[in-house]
Design a protein around this motif. Structure first.
Motif, PDB file in Angstrom:
ATOM      1  N   TRP A  72     -20.693   6.667  -8.897  1.00  0.00           N
ATOM      2  CA  TRP A  72     -20.698   6.956 -10.329  1.00  0.00           C
ATOM      3  C   TRP A  72     -19.964   5.880 -11.118  1.00  0.00           C
ATOM      4  N   ILE A  76     -21.870   3.781 -13.992  1.00  0.00           N
ATOM      5  CA  ILE A  76     -21.390   3.789 -15.382  1.00  0.00           C
ATOM      6  C   ILE A  76     -21.114   2.373 -15.864  1.00  0.00           C
ATOM      7  N   SER A  77     -20.406   1.581 -15.047  1.00  0.00           N
ATOM      8  CA  SER A  77     -20.105   0.207 -15.454  1.00  0.00           C
ATOM      9  C   SER A  77     -21.372  -0.643 -15.539  1.00  0.00           C
ATOM     10  N   LEU A 164     -11.417   3.439 -15.234  1.00  0.00           N
ATOM     11  CA  LEU A 164     -12.550   4.232 -14.762  1.00  0.00           C
ATOM     12  C   LEU A 164     -12.310   4.734 -13.342  1.00  0.00           C
TER      13      LEU A 164
END
Length: 212
Positions: A72, A76-77, A164
């Motif tokens: 994840w 996301i990045s 993150l």
């Protein structure tokens, strides 16, 4: 007449026990402690390997893997980079009339999209193994890499994590050796697993350097 004690006769002197070299303690090679169960809690179930016959074999032993939240974090990045490139290309083409921007932007978007698609598969192909004398790290699907880091050559074990990573409770562990080419970064470890692995590697590395 004064009585004086008699000196010990050869029969009365106990013979010195011969040195038993067979039973004398010998310095044995130290093996790393068994991997704690914390390394396998909340990780992928089985490591994936390429399907080709010419792939690098996994070999024997226990392979420890990454935590699923690592996927994840990468999605996301990577998705943020994809949206950023797309937004910049739209602004430059529609507002500024620079339509040529779609050539480099298109290449970047295609590569980014492929990376996002294969990220889950890549994460399952990453693993590390604690052997008798070294730590083995492997990764890659098309471009495979297997690195063995001797315990005695480790100079620094570093744990890092960004905002993150902290949000998903993971970290990355970096092994620094005398040779820069053998340095290894293990990403996607749970915070507790990274700390346990760090302490285990430091204990074994110190023991190997002192020759105990």
């Amino acid at each position: 007449m004064t009585n004086t004690p008699e000196g010990p006769t050869p029969e009365s002197v106990p013979a010195a026990a011969p040195e038993d070299t067979a039973t004398s303690p010998a310095v044995e090679s130290v093996t790393p402690p068994p991997p704690p169960a914390a390394l396998d809690e909340g990780t992928f179930a089985a490591i994936r390997e390429p399907k080709g016959e010419a792939r690098l074999p996994l070999g024997d032993g226990t392979w420890h893997q990454l935590a699923p939240p690592y996927v994840w974090v990468q999605l996301i990045s990577g998705g943020f980079f994809f949206v950023l490139v797309l937004a910049a290309a739209l602004v430059m083409s529609l507002v500024l009339g620079q339509w040529w921007i779609w050539i480099p932007a298109g290449v970047a978007l295609v590569i980014s999209a492929i990376t996002l698609i294969i990220t889950p598969r890549q994460a399952r192909a990453v693993g590390y193994q604690l052997r008798r004398d070294d730590l083995v790290f492997r990764k890659g699907i098309l471009w495979q890499r297997v690195v063995a880091v001797p315990y005695g050559r480790m100079q620094l074990v570093d744990i890092t994590h960004g905002p993150l990573d902290r949000g998903f409770g993971i970290a990355q562990l970096k092994l620094v050796t005398a040779a820069a080419s053998t340095g290894v970064v293990i990403p996607g470890l749970r915070q507790s697993a990274a700390e346990v692995l760090r302490d285990t590697l430091i204990d074994v590395a110190e023991t190997r350097r002192t020759g105990l």
